[in-house]
Scaffold this motif. Structure first.
Motif, PDB file in Angstrom:
ATOM      1  N   THR A 201      -2.375  -8.541  -3.979  1.00 60.87           N
ATOM      2  CA  THR A 201      -1.269  -7.882  -3.436  1.00 60.87           C
ATOM      3  C   THR A 201      -0.254  -7.582  -4.488  1.00 60.87           C
ATOM      4  O   THR A 201      -0.251  -7.810  -5.815  1.00 60.87           O
ATOM      5  CB  THR A 201      -0.587  -8.775  -2.449  1.00 60.87           C
ATOM      6  N   TYR A 235      -0.285   0.968   8.544  1.00 60.64           N
ATOM      7  CA  TYR A 235      -0.492  -0.183   8.970  1.00 60.64           C
ATOM      8  C   TYR A 235       0.699  -1.428   8.600  1.00 60.64           C
ATOM      9  O   TYR A 235       0.499  -2.344   8.308  1.00 60.64           O
ATOM     10  CB  TYR A 235      -1.967  -0.966   8.265  1.00 60.64           C
ATOM     11  N   HIS A 246       2.023  -3.676   4.389  1.00 60.37           N
ATOM     12  CA  HIS A 246       1.684  -2.300   4.414  1.00 60.37           C
ATOM     13  C   HIS A 246       0.542  -1.810   3.230  1.00 60.37           C
ATOM     14  O   HIS A 246       0.637  -2.229   2.302  1.00 60.37           O
ATOM     15  CB  HIS A 246       2.804  -1.349   4.476  1.00 60.37           C
ATOM     16  N   GLU A 247      -0.224  -0.650   3.760  1.00 63.50           N
ATOM     17  CA  GLU A 247      -0.807  -0.235   2.650  1.00 63.50           C
ATOM     18  C   GLU A 247       0.009   0.480   1.507  1.00 63.50           C
ATOM     19  O   GLU A 247       0.920   0.980   1.848  1.00 63.50           O
ATOM     20  CB  GLU A 247      -1.748   0.945   3.148  1.00 63.50           C
ATOM     21  N   THR A 248      -0.458   0.177   0.265  1.00 66.56           N
ATOM     22  CA  THR A 248       0.391   0.694  -0.902  1.00 66.56           C
ATOM     23  C   THR A 248       0.159   2.095  -1.056  1.00 66.56           C
ATOM     24  O   THR A 248      -0.794   3.007  -0.657  1.00 66.56           O
ATOM     25  CB  THR A 248       0.016   0.153  -2.211  1.00 66.56           C
ATOM     26  N   ASN A 264       2.570  -5.035  -0.743  1.00 62.40           N
ATOM     27  CA  ASN A 264       1.772  -3.950  -0.858  1.00 62.40           C
ATOM     28  C   ASN A 264       0.249  -4.409  -0.719  1.00 62.40           C
ATOM     29  O   ASN A 264      -0.211  -5.504  -1.221  1.00 62.40           O
ATOM     30  CB  ASN A 264       1.900  -3.220  -2.023  1.00 62.40           C
ATOM     31  N   HIS A 267      -5.897  -0.232   0.941  1.00 66.40           N
ATOM     32  CA  HIS A 267      -6.236   0.340   2.029  1.00 66.40           C
ATOM     33  C   HIS A 267      -7.224  -0.675   3.055  1.00 66.40           C
ATOM     34  O   HIS A 267      -6.756  -0.994   4.029  1.00 66.40           O
ATOM     35  CB  HIS A 267      -6.908   1.710   2.018  1.00 66.40           C
ATOM     36  N   ALA A 270      -5.035  -3.646   4.200  1.00 68.66           N
ATOM     37  CA  ALA A 270      -4.139  -3.417   5.222  1.00 68.66           C
ATOM     38  C   ALA A 270      -4.665  -3.147   6.500  1.00 68.66           C
ATOM     39  O   ALA A 270      -4.291  -3.627   7.459  1.00 68.66           O
ATOM     40  CB  ALA A 270      -3.470  -2.190   4.742  1.00 68.66           C
TER      41      ALA A 270
END
Length: 292
Positions: A201, A235, A246-248, A264, A267, A270
């Motif tokens: 993350t 997400y 959430h997705e970066t 972060n 995909h 997330a």
């Protein structure tokens, strides 16, 4: 009078034939830029020393009296087996298409400890099996390029994951999302058991530190719009003060930057945490991101 003129013309003609016309010479000039016209064949080779054999039209010692040496018989060398390791233009050895990185042994050590990426031999030498395992690891955690090289980013991610201790996060009877801010890793527990292994993350950067503590997911949206930063947050799972999972939207391993407090995720991670979480899911953050 006519006879004298005829005789003079004949004498001049004989002089031209015997000695040539003014600008021409039998030997090349030894200095100066010379006149125009194409350079003779081989002039460049002679100037650089690439060819020092006298041409037929050059003055030089006669070679007719020098005996031609006979070629001697030399044993034909036998072919030897070559290693599968080949150097790249930069000097880095490659094995099965994989360059060997400067952290080969350390990465092998951490991948062997983590498991799940294939057979790895901890010897500090690249092999086809090591190459495949490192590539699989790089692909899983979004490290670019996926080339099997044990570079600084691969070492950093492998070390963080291998040294994360899931038991440091105290989960309840339900699902708990755990974040190790120091190692920048995240995982999930259910009834005290790991249901999502530690993954990478990136949390708040300097000036936007993600705080340690225990929180609860209180709002979710599969595609949240961020008003202040004008970016979509896929997400989205909010837990405190405008911060959430959430997705970066950028390259996760760019460590010179960070979020504005959010956690972060790649995909795949997330999506997995969206599947596991719900409003009421417990969130535990421990440690502190270095530099914040």
């Amino acid at each position: 009078m006519k006879r004298f003129r005829t005789t003079s013309r004949l004498l001049a003609l004989v002089v031209v034939v015997l000695f040539g016309a003014g600008a021409c010479a039998f030997e090349a000039q030894s200095g100066g830029s010379g006149g125009g016209g194409a350079a003779p064949a081989g002039a460049a080779e002679r100037a650089t020393g690439a060819s020092d054999t006298p041409r037929p039209d050059q003055h030089g010692p006669s070679t007719s009296a020098v005996p031609t040496p006979k070629p001697s018989r030399k044993p034909t060398p036998k072919p030897t087996r070559t290693s599968t390791t080949k150097p790249t233009p930069s000097g880095t050895p490659t094995v099965a298409g994989c360059p060997q990185g400067q952290h080969q042994r350390a990465v092998e050590t951490y991948l062997a400890r983590l498991g799940g990426f294939g057979a790895v031999t901890v010897d500090g030498r690249q092999s086809a099996a090591d190459c495949a395992a490192i590539k699989k690891f790089q692909k899983r955690y979004g490290i670019r390029p996926v080339e099997g090289r044990a570079g600084p980013t691969t070492l950093d991610v492998a070390q963080r994951l291998a040294t994360t201790d899931p038991t440091r996060c105290k989960g309840g009877t339900g699902t708990t999302f755990c974040v190790d801010l120091t190692r920048q890793t995240v995982w999930a527990l259910r009834a005290g058991k790991v249901i999502m292994a530690p993954t990478v993350t990136r949390t708040g950067m300097s000036g936007y530190r993600t705080p340690a503590g225990t929180y609860t997911v209180n709002y979710r949206n599969p595609k949240e719009w961020s008003d202040p930063y004008e970016v979509w947050l896929p997400y989205w799972q909010h837990f405190t003060q405008g911060m959430g999972f959430h997705e970066t939207t950028t390259y996760l391993h760019e460590k010179s930057i960070g979020s504005h407090g959010c956690v972060n995720l790649l995909h795949a991670d997330a999506v997995r945490m969206w599947e596991l979480g719900k409003v009421g899911t417990r969130v535990v953050l421990i440690g502190r991101r270095p530099g914040t």
